[in-house]
Design an enzyme around this catalytic site. Sequence first.
Site, PDB file in Angstrom:
ATOM      1  N   GLU A 158      41.263   6.962  52.006  1.00  9.94           N
ATOM      2  CA  GLU A 158      40.727   5.597  52.097  1.00  9.94           C
ATOM      3  C   GLU A 158      41.664   4.524  51.547  1.00  9.94           C
ATOM      4  OE1 GLU A 158      36.687   5.172  50.819  1.00  9.94           O
ATOM      5  OE2 GLU A 158      35.966   6.581  52.322  1.00  9.94           O
ATOM      6  N   GLU A 356      34.480  12.747  55.227  1.00 16.38           N
ATOM      7  CA  GLU A 356      33.377  12.349  54.342  1.00 16.38           C
ATOM      8  C   GLU A 356      32.280  11.723  55.179  1.00 16.38           C
ATOM      9  OE1 GLU A 356      34.161   9.982  50.817  1.00 16.38           O
ATOM     10  OE2 GLU A 356      36.123  10.921  50.576  1.00 16.38           O
TER      11      GLU A 356
END
Length: 460
Positions: A158, A356
């Site tokens: 991320e 995720e």
Amino acid sequence: MTKFTNDFLWGASTSAYQVEGAWNEGGKEPSVQDVRTPFTNTSDFKVASDHFHHFKEDIALFKELGLKAYRFSIAWTRIMPYGKVNREGIKFYNDLINELIENNIEPIPTVFHFDLPMRLHESGGWNNRKTIDEFVEYCKVLFDNFGDRIRFWQTINEQNMLVFASKALSGKPKTWKEVFQANHHMLVAQAKAMGVYHKGKYGGKIGPAPNIACVYPKTEKPEDMLAAEYMTSFRNWLFLDAAVYGVYNHKAMRILKSLNAIPEITKEDRKILKENTADFIAFNYYNSMTVSASNGKDQQGVDQQSGFSIKGFFRSEKNNHLRTTEFSEWPIDPVGLRVTANQIYDRYHLPLIITENGLGQEDILTEEGTIHDDYRINYLETHIEQLELAIDDGVELFGYCPWSAIDLISTHEGFRKRYGFVYVNRTDFDLKDLKRYKKDSFYWYQSVIENNGLQAKENK
Ligand code: BG6
């Protein structure tokens, strides 16, 4: 008939600083996460779920769960504390990787997940170009030591959220200019690491792991559509275009210009980006975004998933068609996962893995040692249904790793916000016995994996 291939990687995820604990053991250097002040009423990361000491017991549970893959991150601070290779750190991850393989679980490591070594942070962190070389050296150590057993490496977790939620994730707000110079250095570091990996012929694949969310226009107004396009470019494609095509996205550049945040990019940087690109895309998905045309007010989001606005381009809006999570009110949007997977595949035509996706919520441990988390089952089930449809659409998806394999500490909302299939008996301020309990979602996911997908509704 299942939509998933026979070798589909049903997995689950964690990250080092959120699960391992043992923050000052095994020769480890503190990371930014170990030393920063915790957010109000939340635990620090010093013990976490104590996975460092419980990893064999945890992997036995993952095996019982039926996991085909485990996506975890490696702590830079264990491998290269104070810039020197640490045999103890290498041994820990060798043991972890070997234990996974012995249990037929594919290890899928992330090289860097929010836990920059403190030493580098103090010398400017990602704003300092020297961090690029440190990162590449660290990656080479990883590839040399573990590369013989790893098929899929993810570089940076991320990166886009590190940029947009720098306050939530590092405790320190920065100017846009600083943030995007740091971002540029991360992009170059990632490209160089991918280059080292490809050149070294380690035999596997390497790619980025951003958080990608489709963006809806609030209304059918053309200006709202344009706003959605701008946010998509800025939040999503800026990061993936650089990793996959080695270029800066033009609409994202337009926004950077207006923010006076165009980074310094050398000729050499451009060459490095262009020559070293990703083999696959890992992405995290929790929610979609909704925007309208800017009303001239600039406001920043509060955490890594919440919306944000950029003056002159887009303004985050509530989507009235979606329910939200109890923590932080993130929109729950399973169809958005199908949209997002399609958008990524359309644009890049690379194999995808979801690294995720999940629901953070308080769980209750009953006196019988059970946890009835039907809300989590519902969240995951509705998302997997959409994955089946995305595969029908033609998306090449090779794995799904929900967050999280086991309870861990949320990035900024503490231990109370649980995501795991396995409950860890501790609270934010009481470590209790750290005993593991299987939640209802554990048994549910076990049967999903066994069936290689959801059972048809009529058979349930
Ligand atoms: C992602 C991160 O942003 O979302 C994880 O990669 C994080 O580290 C997860 O835990 C969920 O967010 P949060 O804030 O609820 O922990």
